[in-house]
Design a protein around this motif. Sequence first.
Motif, PDB file in Angstrom:
ATOM      1  N   SER A   2      -0.327 -13.444 -34.863  1.00  0.00           N
ATOM      2  CA  SER A   2       1.054 -12.983 -36.327  1.00  0.00           C
ATOM      3  C   SER A   2       1.069 -12.345 -36.715  1.00  0.00           C
ATOM      4  CB  SER A   2       0.718 -14.183 -37.208  1.00  0.00           C
ATOM      5  OG  SER A   2      -0.583 -13.954 -37.754  1.00  0.00           O
ATOM      6  N   ASP A   3       2.685 -11.769 -37.282  1.00  0.00           N
ATOM      7  CA  ASP A   3       3.049 -10.938 -37.536  1.00  0.00           C
ATOM      8  C   ASP A   3       1.811 -10.295 -38.822  1.00  0.00           C
ATOM      9  OD1 ASP A   3       4.986 -10.678 -35.262  1.00  0.00           O
ATOM     10  OD2 ASP A   3       6.423 -12.021 -37.285  1.00  0.00           O
ATOM     11  N   LEU A   4       2.596  -8.578 -38.577  1.00  0.00           N
ATOM     12  CA  LEU A   4       1.534  -8.162 -39.973  1.00  0.00           C
ATOM     13  C   LEU A   4       2.655  -8.382 -40.721  1.00  0.00           C
ATOM     14  CD1 LEU A   4      -1.168  -5.141 -38.641  1.00  0.00           C
ATOM     15  CD2 LEU A   4      -1.493  -7.128 -40.018  1.00  0.00           C
ATOM     16  N   GLU A   5       2.468  -8.297 -41.906  1.00  0.00           N
ATOM     17  CA  GLU A   5       3.145  -9.040 -43.207  1.00  0.00           C
ATOM     18  C   GLU A   5       2.587  -7.858 -44.026  1.00  0.00           C
ATOM     19  OE1 GLU A   5       6.070 -11.831 -44.244  1.00  0.00           O
ATOM     20  OE2 GLU A   5       5.436 -12.781 -42.467  1.00  0.00           O
ATOM     21  N   LEU A   6       3.556  -6.549 -45.286  1.00  0.00           N
ATOM     22  CA  LEU A   6       2.570  -6.236 -46.642  1.00  0.00           C
ATOM     23  C   LEU A   6       3.634  -6.256 -47.344  1.00  0.00           C
ATOM     24  CD1 LEU A   6       1.339  -2.773 -45.120  1.00  0.00           C
ATOM     25  CD2 LEU A   6       0.261  -4.528 -45.634  1.00  0.00           C
ATOM     26  N   CYS A   7       3.202  -6.708 -48.601  1.00  0.00           N
ATOM     27  CA  CYS A   7       4.561  -6.242 -49.761  1.00  0.00           C
ATOM     28  C   CYS A   7       5.063  -4.509 -49.888  1.00  0.00           C
ATOM     29  CB  CYS A   7       4.104  -6.261 -50.697  1.00  0.00           C
ATOM     30  SG  CYS A   7       3.800  -8.699 -50.835  1.00  0.00           S
ATOM     31  N   ASP A   8       5.783  -3.843 -49.958  1.00  0.00           N
ATOM     32  CA  ASP A   8       6.998  -2.940 -50.167  1.00  0.00           C
ATOM     33  C   ASP A   8       5.679  -2.909 -51.627  1.00  0.00           C
ATOM     34  OD1 ASP A   8       8.113  -0.950 -50.077  1.00  0.00           O
ATOM     35  OD2 ASP A   8       9.634  -1.645 -49.277  1.00  0.00           O
ATOM     36  N   ASP A   9       6.219  -1.603 -52.354  1.00  0.00           N
ATOM     37  CA  ASP A   9       5.547  -0.427 -53.234  1.00  0.00           C
ATOM     38  C   ASP A   9       7.188  -0.500 -54.261  1.00  0.00           C
ATOM     39  OD1 ASP A   9       7.429   0.954 -52.547  1.00  0.00           O
ATOM     40  OD2 ASP A   9       5.327   2.547 -52.543  1.00  0.00           O
ATOM     41  N   GLU A  10       6.897  -0.351 -55.447  1.00  0.00           N
ATOM     42  CA  GLU A  10       8.211  -0.401 -56.243  1.00  0.00           C
ATOM     43  C   GLU A  10       9.236   0.213 -55.924  1.00  0.00           C
ATOM     44  OE1 GLU A  10       6.906   0.136 -60.555  1.00  0.00           O
ATOM     45  OE2 GLU A  10       5.591  -1.157 -60.382  1.00  0.00           O
ATOM     46  N   SER A  11       9.007   1.073 -55.167  1.00  0.00           N
ATOM     47  CA  SER A  11      10.456   1.803 -54.526  1.00  0.00           C
ATOM     48  C   SER A  11      11.379   0.851 -53.245  1.00  0.00           C
ATOM     49  CB  SER A  11       9.735   2.754 -53.429  1.00  0.00           C
ATOM     50  OG  SER A  11       9.080   2.237 -52.403  1.00  0.00           O
ATOM     51  N   ASN A  12      10.777   0.036 -53.306  1.00  0.00           N
ATOM     52  CA  ASN A  12      11.394  -0.989 -52.041  1.00  0.00           C
ATOM     53  C   ASN A  12      12.019  -0.385 -51.245  1.00  0.00           C
ATOM     54  OD1 ASN A  12      10.300  -4.186 -52.842  1.00  0.00           O
ATOM     55  ND2 ASN A  12      11.834  -4.546 -54.245  1.00  0.00           N
ATOM     56  N   ASP A  13      11.656   0.424 -50.454  1.00  0.00           N
ATOM     57  CA  ASP A  13      12.601   2.103 -49.410  1.00  0.00           C
ATOM     58  C   ASP A  13      12.233   0.932 -48.249  1.00  0.00           C
ATOM     59  OD1 ASP A  13       9.652   1.836 -49.157  1.00  0.00           O
ATOM     60  OD2 ASP A  13       9.780   4.375 -49.304  1.00  0.00           O
ATOM     61  N   GLY A  14      11.266   0.027 -47.801  1.00  0.00           N
ATOM     62  CA  GLY A  14      10.998  -0.852 -46.047  1.00  0.00           C
ATOM     63  C   GLY A  14       9.732   0.072 -45.775  1.00  0.00           C
ATOM     64  N   PHE A  15       9.058   1.221 -46.082  1.00  0.00           N
ATOM     65  CA  PHE A  15       8.268   1.348 -45.838  1.00  0.00           C
ATOM     66  C   PHE A  15       6.721   1.009 -46.525  1.00  0.00           C
ATOM     67  CE2 PHE A  15      11.837   4.012 -44.985  1.00  0.00           C
ATOM     68  CZ  PHE A  15      12.876   3.766 -43.659  1.00  0.00           C
ATOM     69  N   GLU A  16       5.954   1.226 -45.184  1.00  0.00           N
ATOM     70  CA  GLU A  16       4.388   0.737 -46.289  1.00  0.00           C
ATOM     71  C   GLU A  16       3.408   1.439 -44.887  1.00  0.00           C
ATOM     72  OE1 GLU A  16       3.374   0.747 -48.608  1.00  0.00           O
ATOM     73  OE2 GLU A  16       5.129   0.250 -49.883  1.00  0.00           O
ATOM     74  N   GLU A  17       1.948   1.169 -45.515  1.00  0.00           N
ATOM     75  CA  GLU A  17       0.923   2.006 -43.563  1.00  0.00           C
ATOM     76  C   GLU A  17       0.635   0.413 -44.077  1.00  0.00           C
ATOM     77  OE1 GLU A  17      -1.871   5.373 -44.055  1.00  0.00           O
ATOM     78  OE2 GLU A  17      -2.859   3.963 -44.805  1.00  0.00           O
ATOM     79  N   PHE A  18       0.515   0.566 -42.541  1.00  0.00           N
ATOM     80  CA  PHE A  18      -0.221  -0.824 -42.064  1.00  0.00           C
ATOM     81  C   PHE A  18      -1.274  -0.741 -40.856  1.00  0.00           C
ATOM     82  CE2 PHE A  18       4.002  -2.050 -41.808  1.00  0.00           C
ATOM     83  CZ  PHE A  18       3.842  -4.005 -42.172  1.00  0.00           C
ATOM     84  N   ASP A  19      -2.817  -1.409 -41.110  1.00  0.00           N
ATOM     85  CA  ASP A  19      -3.973  -0.897 -40.733  1.00  0.00           C
ATOM     86  C   ASP A  19      -4.113  -2.266 -39.062  1.00  0.00           C
ATOM     87  OD1 ASP A  19      -6.385  -0.597 -39.846  1.00  0.00           O
ATOM     88  OD2 ASP A  19      -7.239  -1.186 -41.216  1.00  0.00           O
ATOM     89  N   LEU A  20      -3.353  -1.297 -38.250  1.00  0.00           N
ATOM     90  CA  LEU A  20      -3.025  -2.291 -36.814  1.00  0.00           C
ATOM     91  C   LEU A  20      -4.582  -2.408 -36.057  1.00  0.00           C
ATOM     92  CD1 LEU A  20      -1.095   0.446 -35.135  1.00  0.00           C
ATOM     93  CD2 LEU A  20       0.221  -1.430 -36.598  1.00  0.00           C
TER      94      LEU A  20
END
Length: 417
Positions: A2-20
Motif C-alpha cells: 500500500s502507499d506510504l502516506e505522511l502528513c505534511d508539516d505546517e509549511s504544507n509544501d508537499g515534501f516529507e521524509e519517508f522511511d522506505l
Amino acid sequence: ASDLELCDDESNDGFEEFDLSTQTATILGTQSAANYEVSYYLSFADADSGNNALPSLYTNTVNPQPIFVRVESIGVDGSSCYTASPSAVFDLIVNTRALATMPEDMEVCDDVSNDGQASFDLSTQESVILGTQNPSDYNVSFHNTQDDADNNANALASTSTLSSQTVYVRVEDPLHPDCYGTTSFEVIVNPLPELLAVTALEVCDDDTDEFVAFPLSTKVSEFTNGSTDIEVSFYESPTDAMSETGEIFDGYVNTTAVNQTIYVRLENTTTGCYNINTLDLEVLANPIANTTTALEVCDDDADGIADFDLSLKDAEVIGTQTDMSVSYHLDMASAIDGSSPLATNYTNTTAGAQEIYARIVNDLTGCSSVTTLQLIVNPKPTTIAVSDYELCDYNTTGDEEEAFDLSTKTTEILDGQ
C-alpha cells in the motif's frame, strides 16, 4: 504494497521524509529477509539495472511520487536472480495538514449574577481559525485540554457556559483525520464592579422648600471602596445609566421633594464592564432658631462690661424642639460653620450692648440654624444725699407725730439720673 502516506508539516509544501524500509516486510511477504534484499528506485530502468537506489530515509521530490522496487537474492549473481517491478509498487503521498490559526481571546463581562461564568459562542472563532481553508472541507472542534484536542475527545458544544480558561481547538480534514492541526485561545469572564451598600446622601435644606443642591462626588469613595480602576458617574434613571446619557454632577437639585433615588454607573476602566448601583438623596429639615429676647444684667462698676450666663437663653432658642444643642458665637460666619463657640460664662467686649449669634443644631442630623441675641448691661441706679424732710407740729397733744408725704422727695432723689 500500500502507499506510504505522511502528513505534511505546517509549511504544507508537499515534501516529507519517508522511511522506505517500512515497506520491506510487506514486499517480501513470506520470503526470508536473510535471503533477499529489497531496494527502491524512482524508475523501472533504475530498478532493472540496480542503479541509483534510494536511501531508506528518503524525502520525496514530487507529490505523489511513484516508487519502483527491486528484489534480489543475496549471495547469488544479481544479474540473473532478481525481480524488478515494471510499474510502481506504491506511491509516496504527503497529505496536506489542516492548519489551525490562533484567534484572539474571547473576553466578556459577567452577567448580573457575577458568578464568574458566561456563555460563549465558540463557533464565532471558526473563520479566523480556518483562515483560507474551505469550511466545508474541515471539521473544527473545541476542547478543555490539549490531550482531548489531540485525541478528538470530549468536544465542547459550540455554545458553552465557561469560566475563564484556555480552550483548545482541533481542525481536521475528515478524509485525513491524522493530519489535524491544533491551537488555543483564552476565554475570559471579567467580573462586574462590586455593588456596595452605600449610606444615603443627606443635605440640610437651605430654606424650607425641601429641594437642595447635592454634592454627589462626596460619595465616590464609598462606591469604589479604594479601587482605582472604577469610574463613577450619576444619572436620574437606570436607562440613562446604562446608555450613559444625561449624566448629572455636583450641584444637582433633587426633582422629588425630600427623598429621591438616583442611579450610579460603576465602570471598570480596564475591562469596560459596568454595574448599576443606587444612591438615595435625602433633604433634611433645619431646626428653627427661635427669636430671643435680650439678655440683661446690671452693671456693677459703671463700665458697661459684665458677665453673662448665655445658657439662660438655651430654652428660649430651642423652644419645644427636641434633640437640640445651642452654642453662641461672635459673628455670623462662625455661627454658620459652628467654629469658635463662646464660653457659657461670657464677658461682653462692647460696652453697654452687644449683639452675638445663637446657633441651634439638631444632634441627630447635624442641621443648624442661627438667630441673634442682644446682650445689654444696665447701669445700676445711684443714691444721692437729700435734705431733711421737715414739718411743723400742728398737733397740740405733744406726741410729735405728723404725716409725711415721702413722694415729694422723689424728684430730688432722681435728679440727674
